[in-house]
Design an enzyme around this catalytic site. Structure first.
Site, PDB file in Angstrom:
ATOM      1  N   ASP A   1     -35.877 -49.593  -1.940  1.00 56.84           N
ATOM      2  CA  ASP A   1     -35.395 -50.151  -0.677  1.00 56.84           C
ATOM      3  C   ASP A   1     -36.442 -51.004   0.019  1.00 56.84           C
ATOM      4  OD1 ASP A   1     -36.995 -47.974  -0.101  1.00 56.84           O
ATOM      5  OD2 ASP A   1     -35.393 -46.753   0.716  1.00 56.84           O
TER       6      ASP A   1
ATOM      7  N   ASN B   1     -32.298 -35.643   6.427  1.00 58.31           N
ATOM      8  CA  ASN B   1     -30.828 -35.588   6.465  1.00 58.31           C
ATOM      9  C   ASN B   1     -30.216 -35.698   5.067  1.00 58.31           C
ATOM     10  OD1 ASN B   1     -31.224 -38.240   5.813  1.00 58.31           O
ATOM     11  ND2 ASN B   1     -30.224 -39.114   7.612  1.00 58.31           N
TER      12      ASN B   1
ATOM     13  N   HIS C   1     -30.911 -38.060   2.795  1.00 59.52           N
ATOM     14  CA  HIS C   1     -30.756 -39.400   2.220  1.00 59.52           C
ATOM     15  C   HIS C   1     -31.691 -39.619   1.036  1.00 59.52           C
ATOM     16  CE1 HIS C   1     -33.854 -41.218   5.258  1.00 59.52           C
ATOM     17  NE2 HIS C   1     -34.391 -41.315   4.062  1.00 59.52           N
TER      18      HIS C   1
ATOM     19  N   GLU D   1     -27.701 -43.241   3.493  1.00 55.08           N
ATOM     20  CA  GLU D   1     -27.579 -42.253   4.557  1.00 55.08           C
ATOM     21  C   GLU D   1     -26.339 -41.375   4.344  1.00 55.08           C
ATOM     22  OE1 GLU D   1     -29.976 -41.788   6.407  1.00 55.08           O
ATOM     23  OE2 GLU D   1     -30.613 -43.488   7.619  1.00 55.08           O
TER      24      GLU D   1
HETATM   25  C1  GLP Z   1     -37.636 -43.145   3.873  1.00 59.06           C
HETATM   26  C2  GLP Z   1     -37.372 -43.910   2.549  1.00 59.06           C
HETATM   27  C3  GLP Z   1     -37.021 -42.965   1.454  1.00 59.06           C
HETATM   28  C4  GLP Z   1     -37.969 -41.785   1.515  1.00 59.06           C
HETATM   29  C5  GLP Z   1     -37.656 -40.961   2.732  1.00 59.06           C
HETATM   30  C6  GLP Z   1     -38.654 -39.874   3.013  1.00 59.06           C
HETATM   31  O1  GLP Z   1     -36.858 -43.561   4.921  1.00 59.06           O
HETATM   32  N1  GLP Z   1     -36.395 -44.922   2.618  1.00 59.06           N
HETATM   33  O2  GLP Z   1     -37.064 -43.622   0.199  1.00 59.06           O
HETATM   34  O3  GLP Z   1     -37.807 -40.976   0.394  1.00 59.06           O
HETATM   35  O4  GLP Z   1     -37.392 -41.756   3.851  1.00 59.06           O
HETATM   36  O5  GLP Z   1     -39.845 -40.380   3.538  1.00 59.06           O
HETATM   37  P1  GLP Z   1     -41.180 -39.547   3.567  1.00 59.06           P
HETATM   38  O6  GLP Z   1     -41.633 -39.413   2.165  1.00 59.06           O
HETATM   39  O7  GLP Z   1     -42.149 -40.384   4.387  1.00 59.06           O
HETATM   40  O8  GLP Z   1     -40.869 -38.241   4.192  1.00 59.06           O
END
Ligand code: GLP
Length: 243
Positions: A67, A136, A138, A143
């Site tokens: 992403d 959540n 995702h 989402e």
């Molecule tokens: C972000 C990214 C995801 C990631 C997730 C967790 O928003 N788009 O690809 O896995 O949220 O992030 P983190 O590893 O900082 O907890």
């Protein structure tokens, strides 16, 4: 779905790096699906360490990131382009031409997303995809209530995600409200998937993904239908499993 519970973040990162390293050794021209977020930083550090010991060659590898924020400049320190360069690409011998990021600044997002998915298919599909998970549930930026059939596209971010990710920005108002994300369908077409989670704030999402029903309300739950998924979680993220 195979679940591996490890002691802490460091061990999770090492386990994940070993899986990636083996993939590249066994298939030097592997197509890798990459993720951003604090969860994956340790894994990238480990891979850089292995590369530093002359034990890994990234010169034939291709990568596709999950992403990118919508309309953030590539040199913006919060963009995922910047994240990947800083935390990984700048430190290994991967070829710039083999790096693929969703285009968050496209004039024609629909066209560029279709090209992104086509390029993955043309290269034979993703051999190994790494995922983090949002609190959540995702994956990527898919989402809750995401369409399981979706491919790469422009998505709206949930308030909870914007709030969680605001820790990296000067203020919550600077967090983009949209992103371009690989879809669930694209992710599910990967040959092998590893999902990493660390910390108590991920425990609920992990419990629901592993034990709950398969539902778009918890996007990671779809992984139960994939034939080759390893979930590597530390003790805190695993704390609600088996209760
Ligand atoms: C972000 C990214 C995801 C990631 C997730 C967790 O928003 N788009 O690809 O896995 O949220 O992030 P983190 O590893 O900082 O907890």
């Amino acid at each position: 779905m195979k679940i591996v519970i490890v002691e802490n973040y460091e061990e999770m990162s090492k386990r994940a790096a070993v899986i990636f390293a083996s993939q590249i050794v066994l298939k030097p021209d592997s197509v890798l699906g990459l993720a951003t977020g604090s969860t994956t930083i340790g894994m990238y550090k480990e891979l850089i360490n292995i590369y530093g010991r002359d034990a890994l060659d990234f010169s034939k590898v291709s990568t596709f990131n999950l992403d990118e924020y919508y309309k953030l400049d590539e040199d913006n320190e919060q963009s995922y382009n910047y994240f990947m360069n800083e935390n990984f690409f700048n430190h290994v011998n991967i070829k710039r031409d083999n790096i693929n990021m969703p285009n968050g600044k496209s004039e024609d997002t629909v066209r560029d997303c279709a090209r992104y998915d086509k390029k993955i298919v043309d290269l034979g599909g993703i051999d190994l995809q790494v995922l983090g998970i949002g609190a959540n549930g995702h994956i990527g930026f898919n989402e809750p209530n995401t369409n399981f059939e979706a491919e790469t596209r422009l998505v709206e971010l949930e308030k909870q995600t914007i709030k969680a990710n605001s820790r990296f920005f000067n203020s919550i108002g600077e967090v983009p409200t949209k992103a371009v994300s690989m879809g669930i369908k694209t992710i599910m077409q990967s040959k092998k998937i590893i999902l990493l989670a660390s910390g108590i704030e991920k425990a609920d999402a992990i419990e629901k993904a592993v034990n709950g029903k398969i539902t778009p309300e918890l996007p990671a739950s779809i992984l139960n239908l994939h034939k080759d998924v390893i979930i590597i979680v530390d003790r805190d993220a695993a704390s609600l499993l088996n209760k």
